[in-house]
Motif scaffolding. Structure first.
Motif, mmCIF file in Angstrom:
data_model
loop_
_atom_site.group_PDB
_atom_site.id
_atom_site.type_symbol
_atom_site.label_atom_id
_atom_site.label_comp_id
_atom_site.label_asym_id
_atom_site.label_seq_id
_atom_site.Cartn_x
_atom_site.Cartn_y
_atom_site.Cartn_z
ATOM 1 N N GLY A 102 3.604 1.497 6.375
ATOM 2 C CA GLY A 102 3.490 0.655 5.186
ATOM 3 C C GLY A 102 3.429 -0.836 5.456
ATOM 4 O O GLY A 102 2.892 -1.598 4.655
ATOM 5 N N THR A 120 0.821 -1.210 0.000
ATOM 6 C CA THR A 120 0.000 0.000 0.000
ATOM 7 C C THR A 120 0.857 1.264 0.000
ATOM 8 O O THR A 120 0.341 2.361 -0.163
ATOM 9 N N ASP A 154 -2.310 2.904 -6.963
ATOM 10 C CA ASP A 154 -3.013 3.648 -5.918
ATOM 11 C C ASP A 154 -2.298 3.515 -4.565
ATOM 12 O O ASP A 154 -2.898 3.135 -3.560
ATOM 13 N N LEU A 155 -1.008 3.812 -4.573
ATOM 14 C CA LEU A 155 -0.196 3.678 -3.361
ATOM 15 C C LEU A 155 0.078 5.043 -2.734
ATOM 16 O O LEU A 155 0.023 6.061 -3.412
ATOM 17 N N THR A 156 0.404 5.020 -1.470
ATOM 18 C CA THR A 156 0.865 6.221 -0.787
ATOM 19 C C THR A 156 2.387 6.307 -0.964
ATOM 20 O O THR A 156 3.065 5.280 -0.851
#
Ligand SMILES: [Zn+2]
Length: 294
Positions: free
Chosen positions: A292, A234, A255-257
């Motif tokens: 994470g 993520t 769609d990751l941070t």
């Protein structure tokens, strides 16, 4: 007579100030040296804040300036391969050139993947807090030898920072043991070998080798993107002082941070004046890893 007195005063003035003049190369050894020196030394850093450290070499003017120092502290010959020549050129005695990693066994290869082994050793020893503690002790020993009058204080300062690194090590061990994921994805070069070895983690990078010189190939990036999907990551980590373009592109695909993981090679001017330390960078990294991997 007056002139002679003035001349004598001028000559003895720097000694009268009594401060050990220490020149360091990059941020990790700069931070360790100033913590040990604790105001009793004049500690400076050669690399300008905000610049890339692997490709850094001192300017001729900086090399000339090295001759004025009492001690020249560097990381290890794989991080600053230019050090010996520069020190020789400036007439710094060999005994005053301090390899802060002198008794640390440097790792070879990269991330257990032959692709990343360019025959050299991994210079990023400082990212293991136990090594950072040992580097602190090595630097303190050099300060004590050079300035015995203040040895007691150097020893005390070093002891406090060493203790803080060992406390961080215990904290990291405890925190990381609770992570549900043990692999992270890093859009930077192979700087974390010592760190992941210490804490039983692994990581993927699309770079080759121990410096960010060569841009990753599209194939390596695609392979990493597949790995991210497979692992259900993520968070993608970006490197300090490197363009976030690659991390942003990979983040957009999945769609990751994007979070920063700093290997502390160097810091920005703003961070430097804001009082950032190697230890505070370690703490911030641990917080970001927790976000994470937990
Ligand atoms: Zn590096």
């Amino acid at each position: 007579m007056k002139k002679l007195v003035l001349l004598l005063l001028l000559i003895t003035a720097p000694l009268a100030a009594g401060k050990l003049r220490v020149i360091t190369t990059i941020f990790p050894v700069y931070d360790l040296s100033r913590q040990v020196g604790g105001g009793l030394c004049e500690v400076s850093m050669l690399i300008p804040p905000g610049t890339e450290s692997h490709s850094y070499e001192p300017t001729p003017r900086q090399i000339a300036g090295l001759g004025k120092c009492d001690l020249l502290v560097y990381t290890n010959p794989y991080m600053e391969p230019w050090i010996e020549k520069a020190a020789r050129g400036a007439g710094v005695e060999q005994g005053n050139v301090i390899n802060s990693c002198k008794d640390i066994e440097l790792l070879g290869g990269g991330d257990a993947d032959d692709d990343h082994d360019h025959g050299g050793k991994d210079p990023h020893a400082w990212l293991d807090p136990v090594n950072a503690a040992r580097m602190t002790a090595n630097i303190a020993a050099a300060f004590e030898r050079k300035d015995p009058a203040n040895a007691e204080q150097y020893r005390r300062n070093a002891k406090a920072y060493i203790k803080a690194f060992h406390e961080f090590d215990a904290l990291a061990r405890g925190t990381i043991s609770g992570f549900s994921k043990k692999k992270f994805f890093f859009a930077g070069h192979f700087a974390y070998g010592y760190f992941v070895k210490r804490y039983g983690l692994s990581y993927v990078s699309p770079f080759k080798g121990f410096s960010p010189d060569a841009e990753p190939t599209p194939k390596a990036v695609a392979r990493m993107s597949d790995g991210i999907k497979k692992e259900g990551a993520t968070v993608i980590y970006r490197e300090e002082l490197l363009s976030p373009r690659l991390a942003d592109a990979l983040a957009a695909q999945g769609d990751l941070t994007v979070l920063e993981l700093s290997a502390a090679h160097n810091v920005t001017k703003k961070d430097l004046s804001g009082g950032v330390t190697l230890l505070s960078i370690f703490r911030r990294n641990l917080t970001n890893l927790e976000r994470g991997l937990k």
